[in-house]
Motif scaffolding. Structure first.
Motif, PDB file in Angstrom:
ATOM      1  N   GLN A 161       0.837  -1.208   0.000  1.00 58.45           N
ATOM      2  CA  GLN A 161       0.000   0.000   0.000  1.00 58.45           C
ATOM      3  C   GLN A 161       0.867   1.250   0.000  1.00 58.45           C
ATOM      4  OE1 GLN A 161      -2.450  -0.727   3.456  1.00 58.45           O
ATOM      5  NE2 GLN A 161      -4.062  -1.698   2.242  1.00 58.45           N
ATOM      6  N   ALA A 162       1.960   1.221   0.761  1.00 57.16           N
ATOM      7  CA  ALA A 162       2.872   2.371   0.807  1.00 57.16           C
ATOM      8  C   ALA A 162       3.503   2.593  -0.564  1.00 57.16           C
ATOM      9  CB  ALA A 162       3.944   2.157   1.875  1.00 57.16           C
ATOM     10  N   PHE A 163       3.819   1.493  -1.256  1.00 56.06           N
ATOM     11  CA  PHE A 163       4.394   1.592  -2.606  1.00 56.06           C
ATOM     12  C   PHE A 163       3.366   2.211  -3.558  1.00 56.06           C
ATOM     13  CE2 PHE A 163       5.012  -0.291  -6.833  1.00 56.06           C
ATOM     14  CZ  PHE A 163       6.282   0.178  -7.110  1.00 56.06           C
ATOM     15  N   MET A 164       2.143   1.709  -3.498  1.00 55.49           N
ATOM     16  CA  MET A 164       1.091   2.210  -4.398  1.00 55.49           C
ATOM     17  C   MET A 164       0.781   3.684  -4.127  1.00 55.49           C
ATOM     18  SD  MET A 164       0.642  -0.342  -6.285  1.00 55.49           S
ATOM     19  CE  MET A 164      -0.858  -0.261  -7.226  1.00 55.49           C
ATOM     20  N   ALA A 165       0.954   4.101  -2.878  1.00 61.01           N
ATOM     21  CA  ALA A 165       0.689   5.496  -2.501  1.00 61.01           C
ATOM     22  C   ALA A 165       1.878   6.407  -2.802  1.00 61.01           C
ATOM     23  CB  ALA A 165       0.340   5.568  -1.018  1.00 61.01           C
ATOM     24  N   GLY A 166       2.975   5.822  -3.306  1.00 61.38           N
ATOM     25  CA  GLY A 166       4.145   6.618  -3.651  1.00 61.38           C
ATOM     26  C   GLY A 166       5.065   6.896  -2.478  1.00 61.38           C
ATOM     27  N   ARG A 167       4.821   6.268  -1.332  1.00 60.62           N
ATOM     28  CA  ARG A 167       5.685   6.482  -0.162  1.00 60.62           C
ATOM     29  C   ARG A 167       6.954   5.639  -0.241  1.00 60.62           C
ATOM     30  NH1 ARG A 167       2.588   5.791   5.224  1.00 60.62           N
ATOM     31  NH2 ARG A 167       4.517   6.680   6.027  1.00 60.62           N
ATOM     32  N   ILE A 168       6.918   4.578  -1.048  1.00 56.89           N
ATOM     33  CA  ILE A 168       8.103   3.754  -1.312  1.00 56.89           C
ATOM     34  C   ILE A 168       8.325   3.760  -2.820  1.00 56.89           C
ATOM     35  CG2 ILE A 168       9.105   1.437  -1.213  1.00 56.89           C
ATOM     36  CD1 ILE A 168       7.370   0.888   1.248  1.00 56.89           C
ATOM     37  N   ARG A 169       9.547   4.052  -3.209  1.00 54.71           N
ATOM     38  CA  ARG A 169       9.929   4.013  -4.621  1.00 54.71           C
ATOM     39  C   ARG A 169      10.874   2.830  -4.811  1.00 54.71           C
ATOM     40  NH1 ARG A 169      10.557   8.220  -1.961  1.00 54.71           N
ATOM     41  NH2 ARG A 169      12.781   8.548  -2.094  1.00 54.71           N
ATOM     42  N   ALA A 170      10.797   2.200  -5.972  1.00 57.38           N
ATOM     43  CA  ALA A 170      11.631   1.019  -6.199  1.00 57.38           C
ATOM     44  C   ALA A 170      12.247   1.061  -7.586  1.00 57.38           C
ATOM     45  CB  ALA A 170      10.796  -0.247  -6.041  1.00 57.38           C
ATOM     46  N   GLU A 171      13.471   0.536  -7.687  1.00 57.90           N
ATOM     47  CA  GLU A 171      14.177   0.389  -8.968  1.00 57.90           C
ATOM     48  C   GLU A 171      14.714  -1.022  -9.033  1.00 57.90           C
ATOM     49  OE1 GLU A 171      17.301   3.289  -8.855  1.00 57.90           O
ATOM     50  OE2 GLU A 171      15.929   4.979  -9.072  1.00 57.90           O
ATOM     51  N   GLY A 172      14.757  -1.583 -10.227  1.00 53.64           N
ATOM     52  CA  GLY A 172      15.287  -2.938 -10.390  1.00 53.64           C
ATOM     53  C   GLY A 172      14.150  -3.951 -10.450  1.00 53.64           C
ATOM     54  N   ASP A 173      14.361  -5.105  -9.856  1.00 52.68           N
ATOM     55  CA  ASP A 173      13.381  -6.189  -9.875  1.00 52.68           C
ATOM     56  C   ASP A 173      12.297  -5.915  -8.831  1.00 52.68           C
ATOM     57  OD1 ASP A 173      11.914  -8.505  -9.899  1.00 52.68           O
ATOM     58  OD2 ASP A 173      13.643  -9.843  -9.840  1.00 52.68           O
ATOM     59  N   VAL A 174      11.333  -5.084  -9.228  1.00 51.44           N
ATOM     60  CA  VAL A 174      10.289  -4.644  -8.308  1.00 51.44           C
ATOM     61  C   VAL A 174       9.474  -5.828  -7.778  1.00 51.44           C
ATOM     62  CG1 VAL A 174       8.249  -3.156  -8.072  1.00 51.44           C
ATOM     63  CG2 VAL A 174      10.202  -2.402  -9.439  1.00 51.44           C
ATOM     64  N   MET A 175       9.337  -6.891  -8.561  1.00 51.42           N
ATOM     65  CA  MET A 175       8.559  -8.051  -8.112  1.00 51.42           C
ATOM     66  C   MET A 175       9.193  -8.706  -6.878  1.00 51.42           C
ATOM     67  SD  MET A 175       5.887  -7.964  -9.795  1.00 51.42           S
ATOM     68  CE  MET A 175       5.171  -9.443  -9.087  1.00 51.42           C
ATOM     69  N   LEU A 176      10.507  -8.597  -6.739  1.00 50.44           N
ATOM     70  CA  LEU A 176      11.172  -9.131  -5.546  1.00 50.44           C
ATOM     71  C   LEU A 176      10.644  -8.475  -4.279  1.00 50.44           C
ATOM     72  CD1 LEU A 176      14.985  -9.518  -6.252  1.00 50.44           C
ATOM     73  CD2 LEU A 176      13.401 -11.278  -5.486  1.00 50.44           C
ATOM     74  N   ALA A 177      10.321  -7.200  -4.381  1.00 50.60           N
ATOM     75  CA  ALA A 177       9.841  -6.462  -3.208  1.00 50.60           C
ATOM     76  C   ALA A 177       8.549  -7.064  -2.664  1.00 50.60           C
ATOM     77  CB  ALA A 177       9.650  -4.989  -3.557  1.00 50.60           C
ATOM     78  N   THR A 178       7.781  -7.725  -3.507  1.00 47.42           N
ATOM     79  CA  THR A 178       6.532  -8.331  -3.042  1.00 47.42           C
ATOM     80  C   THR A 178       6.797  -9.487  -2.083  1.00 47.42           C
ATOM     81  OG1 THR A 178       6.363  -9.866  -4.920  1.00 47.42           O
ATOM     82  CG2 THR A 178       5.329  -7.693  -5.180  1.00 47.42           C
ATOM     83  N   ARG A 179       8.015  -9.998  -2.054  1.00 45.51           N
ATOM     84  CA  ARG A 179       8.356 -11.109  -1.154  1.00 45.51           C
ATOM     85  C   ARG A 179       8.833 -10.650   0.222  1.00 45.51           C
ATOM     86  NH1 ARG A 179      11.535 -15.697  -4.472  1.00 45.51           N
ATOM     87  NH2 ARG A 179      11.215 -16.748  -2.479  1.00 45.51           N
ATOM     88  N   LEU A 180       9.031  -9.361   0.383  1.00 43.81           N
ATOM     89  CA  LEU A 180       9.587  -8.850   1.638  1.00 43.81           C
ATOM     90  C   LEU A 180       8.721  -9.177   2.851  1.00 43.81           C
ATOM     91  CD1 LEU A 180      11.055  -5.433   0.530  1.00 43.81           C
ATOM     92  CD2 LEU A 180      12.316  -7.346   1.500  1.00 43.81           C
ATOM     93  N   GLU A 181       7.400  -9.104   2.694  1.00 42.09           N
ATOM     94  CA  GLU A 181       6.519  -9.350   3.829  1.00 42.09           C
ATOM     95  C   GLU A 181       6.676 -10.775   4.356  1.00 42.09           C
ATOM     96  OE1 GLU A 181       1.885  -8.322   4.736  1.00 42.09           O
ATOM     97  OE2 GLU A 181       2.809  -7.396   2.977  1.00 42.09           O
ATOM     98  N   ALA A 182       6.875 -11.740   3.455  1.00 44.62           N
ATOM     99  CA  ALA A 182       7.077 -13.131   3.873  1.00 44.62           C
ATOM    100  C   ALA A 182       8.499 -13.336   4.428  1.00 44.62           C
ATOM    101  CB  ALA A 182       6.828 -14.074   2.698  1.00 44.62           C
ATOM    102  N   LEU A 183       9.473 -12.649   3.840  1.00 40.55           N
ATOM    103  CA  LEU A 183      10.860 -12.800   4.267  1.00 40.55           C
ATOM    104  C   LEU A 183      11.118 -12.172   5.641  1.00 40.55           C
ATOM    105  CD1 LEU A 183      12.574 -11.974   0.866  1.00 40.55           C
ATOM    106  CD2 LEU A 183      12.638 -14.181   2.043  1.00 40.55           C
ATOM    107  N   PHE A 184      10.493 -11.024   5.875  1.00 42.89           N
ATOM    108  CA  PHE A 184      10.693 -10.292   7.127  1.00 42.89           C
ATOM    109  C   PHE A 184       9.329  -9.922   7.702  1.00 42.89           C
ATOM    110  CE2 PHE A 184      14.320  -9.421   4.346  1.00 42.89           C
ATOM    111  CZ  PHE A 184      15.360  -9.858   5.146  1.00 42.89           C
ATOM    112  N   PRO A 185       8.651 -10.870   8.348  1.00 46.46           N
ATOM    113  CA  PRO A 185       7.307 -10.596   8.874  1.00 46.46           C
ATOM    114  C   PRO A 185       7.313  -9.416   9.844  1.00 46.46           C
ATOM    115  CG  PRO A 185       7.874 -12.932   9.086  1.00 46.46           C
ATOM    116  CD  PRO A 185       9.113 -12.212   8.668  1.00 46.46           C
ATOM    117  N   ALA A 186       6.275  -8.598   9.776  1.00 39.05           N
ATOM    118  CA  ALA A 186       6.158  -7.445  10.668  1.00 39.05           C
ATOM    119  C   ALA A 186       5.964  -7.918  12.100  1.00 39.05           C
ATOM    120  CB  ALA A 186       4.981  -6.578  10.223  1.00 39.05           C
ATOM    121  N   GLY A 187       6.401  -7.087  13.033  1.00 43.03           N
ATOM    122  CA  GLY A 187       6.332  -7.440  14.443  1.00 43.03           C
ATOM    123  C   GLY A 187       4.991  -7.187  14.999  1.00 43.03           C
TER     124      GLY A 187
END
Length: 105
Positions: A79-105
């Motif tokens: 949601q932050a990415f879609m709202a423009g609060r996070i910008r990404a360059e490169g393999d943007v699809m990798l960023a979709t795996r971050l939530e599973a890789l580093f679960p929020a506390g």
């Protein structure tokens, strides 16, 4: 230790090695204030380092408040990415795996 470094160490401490099976990637973080950090994932392990990586898979740019909110689970990273609060360059699809890789506390 800076607050930013502490946040990155918290993130690395939540690493989910099961979600990283077969993944070889470098996530470069550039915060608008403070130092750059990257997380290298290889062989089911995660290594956090300060600075800029020579060849990151994806570069994520945001302010430290957005990073903190995503890390603490107050804000959804996509949601932050879609709202423009996070910008990404490169393999943007990798960023979709971050939530599973580093679960929020």
């Amino acid at each position: 230790m800076s607050e930013i470094q502490g946040l990155f160490e918290t993130m690395a401490g939540r690493f989910n090695s099961d979600a990283a099976a077969g993944l070889e990637a470098v996530f470069q973080y550039k915060l608008d204030e403070g130092d750059a950090y990257y997380v290298a994932i290889s062989g089911g392990e995660c290594a956090l380092d300060k600075g800029l990586h020579d060849n990151p898979s994806v570069v994520l740019m945001m302010d430290s408040e957005t990073f903190k909110e995503v890390l603490e689970g107050e804000t959804n990273g996509m949601q932050a990415f879609m709202a423009g609060r996070i910008r990404a360059e490169g393999d943007v699809m990798l960023a979709t795996r971050l939530e599973a890789l580093f679960p929020a506390g």
